[in-house]
Scaffold this motif. Sequence first.
Motif, PDB file in Angstrom:
ATOM      1  N   ARG A  81      39.692  24.716  38.279  1.00  0.00           N
ATOM      2  CA  ARG A  81      39.003  24.944  39.542  1.00  0.00           C
ATOM      3  C   ARG A  81      38.069  26.138  39.402  1.00  0.00           C
ATOM      4  NH1 ARG A  81      43.475  25.628  44.010  1.00  0.00           N
ATOM      5  NH2 ARG A  81      44.259  27.041  42.419  1.00  0.00           N
ATOM      6  N   ASP A  82      37.088  26.175  40.252  1.00  0.00           N
ATOM      7  CA  ASP A  82      36.164  27.311  40.304  1.00  0.00           C
ATOM      8  C   ASP A  82      35.544  27.614  38.950  1.00  0.00           C
ATOM      9  OD1 ASP A  82      36.832  27.640  43.010  1.00  0.00           O
ATOM     10  OD2 ASP A  82      38.569  28.852  42.474  1.00  0.00           O
ATOM     11  N   ASP A  83      35.076  26.581  38.278  1.00  0.00           N
ATOM     12  CA  ASP A  83      34.505  26.765  36.950  1.00  0.00           C
ATOM     13  C   ASP A  83      33.366  27.777  36.956  1.00  0.00           C
ATOM     14  OD1 ASP A  83      35.878  25.534  34.975  1.00  0.00           O
ATOM     15  OD2 ASP A  83      34.744  23.668  35.005  1.00  0.00           O
ATOM     16  N   ARG A  84      32.453  27.634  37.893  1.00  0.00           N
ATOM     17  CA  ARG A  84      31.286  28.517  37.893  1.00  0.00           C
ATOM     18  C   ARG A  84      31.703  29.967  38.124  1.00  0.00           C
ATOM     19  NH1 ARG A  84      25.526  27.859  41.142  1.00  0.00           N
ATOM     20  NH2 ARG A  84      24.639  29.856  40.450  1.00  0.00           N
ATOM     21  N   ARG A  85      32.612  30.167  39.058  1.00  0.00           N
ATOM     22  CA  ARG A  85      33.045  31.528  39.361  1.00  0.00           C
ATOM     23  C   ARG A  85      33.705  32.179  38.142  1.00  0.00           C
ATOM     24  NH1 ARG A  85      37.448  33.144  43.954  1.00  0.00           N
ATOM     25  NH2 ARG A  85      38.712  31.779  42.655  1.00  0.00           N
ATOM     26  N   GLU A 124      31.048  32.888  35.340  1.00  0.00           N
ATOM     27  CA  GLU A 124      30.250  34.057  35.713  1.00  0.00           C
ATOM     28  C   GLU A 124      31.070  35.339  35.605  1.00  0.00           C
ATOM     29  OE1 GLU A 124      28.616  33.086  39.562  1.00  0.00           O
ATOM     30  OE2 GLU A 124      26.753  32.438  38.622  1.00  0.00           O
ATOM     31  N   GLY A 125      32.379  35.248  35.843  1.00  0.00           N
ATOM     32  CA  GLY A 125      33.239  36.418  35.664  1.00  0.00           C
ATOM     33  C   GLY A 125      33.308  36.852  34.208  1.00  0.00           C
ATOM     34  N   VAL A 135      37.526  43.303  36.352  1.00  0.00           N
ATOM     35  CA  VAL A 135      36.536  42.323  36.823  1.00  0.00           C
ATOM     36  C   VAL A 135      36.698  42.158  38.334  1.00  0.00           C
ATOM     37  CG1 VAL A 135      35.771  39.928  36.684  1.00  0.00           C
ATOM     38  CG2 VAL A 135      36.496  41.125  34.610  1.00  0.00           C
ATOM     39  N   PRO A 136      35.616  42.235  39.105  1.00  0.00           N
ATOM     40  CA  PRO A 136      35.728  42.142  40.565  1.00  0.00           C
ATOM     41  C   PRO A 136      36.494  40.905  41.024  1.00  0.00           C
ATOM     42  CG  PRO A 136      33.528  42.819  39.955  1.00  0.00           C
ATOM     43  CD  PRO A 136      34.229  42.481  38.671  1.00  0.00           C
ATOM     44  N   GLY A 177      37.627  35.817  40.866  1.00  0.00           N
ATOM     45  CA  GLY A 177      38.935  35.195  40.702  1.00  0.00           C
ATOM     46  C   GLY A 177      39.898  36.105  39.951  1.00  0.00           C
ATOM     47  N   PRO A 178      41.139  35.640  39.734  1.00  0.00           N
ATOM     48  CA  PRO A 178      42.132  36.446  39.017  1.00  0.00           C
ATOM     49  C   PRO A 178      41.671  36.771  37.599  1.00  0.00           C
ATOM     50  CG  PRO A 178      43.166  34.558  40.092  1.00  0.00           C
ATOM     51  CD  PRO A 178      41.692  34.350  40.184  1.00  0.00           C
ATOM     52  N   TRP A 179      41.817  38.028  37.194  1.00  0.00           N
ATOM     53  CA  TRP A 179      41.347  38.415  35.863  1.00  0.00           C
ATOM     54  C   TRP A 179      42.094  37.673  34.774  1.00  0.00           C
ATOM     55  CZ3 TRP A 179      44.356  40.415  32.011  1.00  0.00           C
ATOM     56  CH2 TRP A 179      45.604  40.935  32.353  1.00  0.00           C
ATOM     57  N   GLN A 180      43.389  37.314  35.032  1.00  0.00           N
ATOM     58  CA  GLN A 180      44.147  36.567  34.022  1.00  0.00           C
ATOM     59  C   GLN A 180      43.501  35.209  33.753  1.00  0.00           C
ATOM     60  OE1 GLN A 180      45.396  37.905  36.817  1.00  0.00           O
ATOM     61  NE2 GLN A 180      47.403  38.854  36.481  1.00  0.00           N
ATOM     62  N   THR A 181      43.023  34.557  34.810  1.00  0.00           N
ATOM     63  CA  THR A 181      42.368  33.259  34.652  1.00  0.00           C
ATOM     64  C   THR A 181      41.073  33.406  33.858  1.00  0.00           C
ATOM     65  OG1 THR A 181      43.288  32.491  36.752  1.00  0.00           O
ATOM     66  CG2 THR A 181      41.380  31.294  35.886  1.00  0.00           C
ATOM     67  N   ILE A 182      40.310  34.447  34.149  1.00  0.00           N
ATOM     68  CA  ILE A 182      39.041  34.675  33.461  1.00  0.00           C
ATOM     69  C   ILE A 182      39.283  34.908  31.976  1.00  0.00           C
ATOM     70  CG2 ILE A 182      37.061  36.240  33.309  1.00  0.00           C
ATOM     71  CD1 ILE A 182      37.433  36.710  36.342  1.00  0.00           C
ATOM     72  N   TRP A 183      40.267  35.757  31.648  1.00  0.00           N
ATOM     73  CA  TRP A 183      40.580  36.036  30.235  1.00  0.00           C
ATOM     74  C   TRP A 183      41.070  34.771  29.525  1.00  0.00           C
ATOM     75  CZ3 TRP A 183      41.043  37.508  25.510  1.00  0.00           C
ATOM     76  CH2 TRP A 183      42.203  37.255  24.802  1.00  0.00           C
TER      77      TRP A 183
END
Length: 298
Positions: A31-35, A38-39, A53-54, A58-64
Amino acid sequence: MSRNSVLTDGQWARIQPLLPSSVGCRGRPFRDDRRVVEGIIYRYRCGIAWRDVPAEFGPWQTIWKRHRRYSGDGTWDSILAALLTTADARGEVDWSVSVDSTVNRAHQHGTNLPRTTGACSNYMNLFLEPDDHAIGRSRGGLSTKIHALVDGKGRPLVLLVAPGQGGDAPMFTHLIKQLKINRAGPGRPRTRPDRVRGDKAYSSRAIRTHLRDRGIVAVIPQPSDQIGHRKRRGSSGGRPPAFDREDYKGRNVVERNFNTFKQWRALATRYDKLALTCRGGAVLRAISIWLTALGDTP
């Protein structure tokens, strides 16, 4: 436009169909691929810790985890390959390529994993983590080298990482082997540039022979020790290799490419513990460069 804006709608439209969630993947859909993407870009651009990361991304764990996954499964590389195919079909790739490397000092937060020195780095397999994590000790301390092959306008074609104390010449064949741009239509991928520009670090018999056998023009100056050795041998030293001094002036595009790369603060200094994610950030920067070059119009 918000300070946190990263991708335009046109740029996102180019890469969104190339992500695993769009081409079909097993398991729970993302979910929220673009977000999230971009993170990841925001983190590398600002050089902050993943935890900082702001929250709007989204959650920084998901971004990493997403960046770790896309770096290890080849997603970033496949997106870059697709953009290069589009650029080549438009005739925008300048096949007079230049090669060089840049050293990135490793921050202490990126060097606290156990590592075995002297191991082969991930140019042997781009998607396996090497034992040395592409970190080596040079005169400046612990560092990593980013080796790049760029086109005639300074846009990256191939990127590899290796320990900072390693030489440039041994990496050349690995770089040139990774150069492959698929055709938009039928036909084999193009793997042979018209010419290669490199500094004196790439002046070796093996590299010149490799380029000559493939019909690639070498624009590489000779260092003074090689010139002196040839002259001391007299007639048995042979003729000096051809060198186009005027064409060599175009090599500066690779230096300008590194300046552009290091505008992303997390690429100017290495904060990543893993070589995979370090290289993944560099490939992501290459993607952003080509997205800008291609523009928003398909």
